[in-house]
Design an enzyme around this catalytic site. Sequence first.
Site, PDB file in Angstrom:
ATOM      1  N   VAL A 152       0.829  -1.206   0.000  1.00  0.00           N
ATOM      2  CA  VAL A 152       0.000   0.000   0.000  1.00  0.00           C
ATOM      3  C   VAL A 152       0.862   1.253   0.000  1.00  0.00           C
ATOM      4  O   VAL A 152       1.979   1.259   0.521  1.00  0.00           O
ATOM      5  CB  VAL A 152      -0.965  -0.020   1.224  1.00  0.00           C
ATOM      6  CG1 VAL A 152      -0.219   0.152   2.534  1.00  0.00           C
ATOM      7  CG2 VAL A 152      -2.075   0.993   1.094  1.00  0.00           C
ATOM      8  N   CYS A 153       0.332   2.320  -0.616  1.00  0.00           N
ATOM      9  CA  CYS A 153       0.942   3.651  -0.548  1.00  0.00           C
ATOM     10  C   CYS A 153      -0.210   4.638  -0.336  1.00  0.00           C
ATOM     11  O   CYS A 153      -1.246   4.276   0.211  1.00  0.00           O
ATOM     12  CB  CYS A 153       1.761   3.957  -1.801  1.00  0.00           C
ATOM     13  SG  CYS A 153       0.797   4.082  -3.314  1.00  0.00           S
ATOM     14  N   ARG A 154      -0.050   5.860  -0.757  1.00  0.00           N
ATOM     15  CA  ARG A 154      -1.110   6.853  -0.549  1.00  0.00           C
ATOM     16  C   ARG A 154      -2.327   6.566  -1.417  1.00  0.00           C
ATOM     17  O   ARG A 154      -3.449   6.538  -0.940  1.00  0.00           O
ATOM     18  CB  ARG A 154      -0.584   8.261  -0.829  1.00  0.00           C
ATOM     19  CG  ARG A 154      -1.628   9.343  -0.629  1.00  0.00           C
ATOM     20  CD  ARG A 154      -1.012  10.728  -0.850  1.00  0.00           C
ATOM     21  NE  ARG A 154      -1.993  11.754  -0.576  1.00  0.00           N
ATOM     22  CZ  ARG A 154      -2.787  12.288  -1.490  1.00  0.00           C
ATOM     23  NH1 ARG A 154      -2.732  11.876  -2.750  1.00  0.00           N
ATOM     24  NH2 ARG A 154      -3.652  13.229  -1.171  1.00  0.00           N
TER      25      ARG A 154
ATOM     26  N   GLY B   8      -1.999   4.304  -4.568  1.00  0.00           N
ATOM     27  CA  GLY B   8      -1.857   3.099  -5.365  1.00  0.00           C
ATOM     28  C   GLY B   8      -0.789   3.116  -6.432  1.00  0.00           C
ATOM     29  O   GLY B   8      -0.482   2.087  -7.013  1.00  0.00           O
TER      30      GLY B   8
ATOM     31  N   MET C 101      -3.938   4.197   0.921  1.00  0.00           N
ATOM     32  CA  MET C 101      -4.354   4.615   2.264  1.00  0.00           C
ATOM     33  C   MET C 101      -5.494   5.622   2.220  1.00  0.00           C
ATOM     34  O   MET C 101      -6.254   5.739   3.178  1.00  0.00           O
ATOM     35  CB  MET C 101      -3.162   5.164   3.045  1.00  0.00           C
ATOM     36  CG  MET C 101      -2.165   4.105   3.476  1.00  0.00           C
ATOM     37  SD  MET C 101      -2.885   2.740   4.449  1.00  0.00           S
ATOM     38  CE  MET C 101      -3.446   3.620   5.915  1.00  0.00           C
TER      39      MET C 101
END
Length: 107
Positions: free
Chosen positions: A60-62, A64, A88
Amino acid sequence: MSAIPTTTVSELPDDAVLVDVREPHEWEAGHAPGAIHIPLGDLPARMGDLPETDDAVAIVCRSGGRSARAVQWLAAQGYDVVNVEGGMLEWQRAGKQLAAGGEPTIL
């Protein structure tokens, strides 16, 4: 280029193993409880920190984008990984729990 394996926040169990590839300031502001923090740029040197599990590891990141790059690279190395669609930001929209030193937020 092959398709990047993905999952949605709603498909993830609450105890899913997550690897968060955001930058340290983003992680400190708010992250999934129990997630493992390995910034994208550190990933090649920290592959030994990836969790061992029978299930695919959610990355996961901010939103995608960075996690999609991480998933593409890790999959090429033979890892069973999936990108969390929406990152996220979607995690927060779905009302999933966040952890942080203060009031959690997603940068």
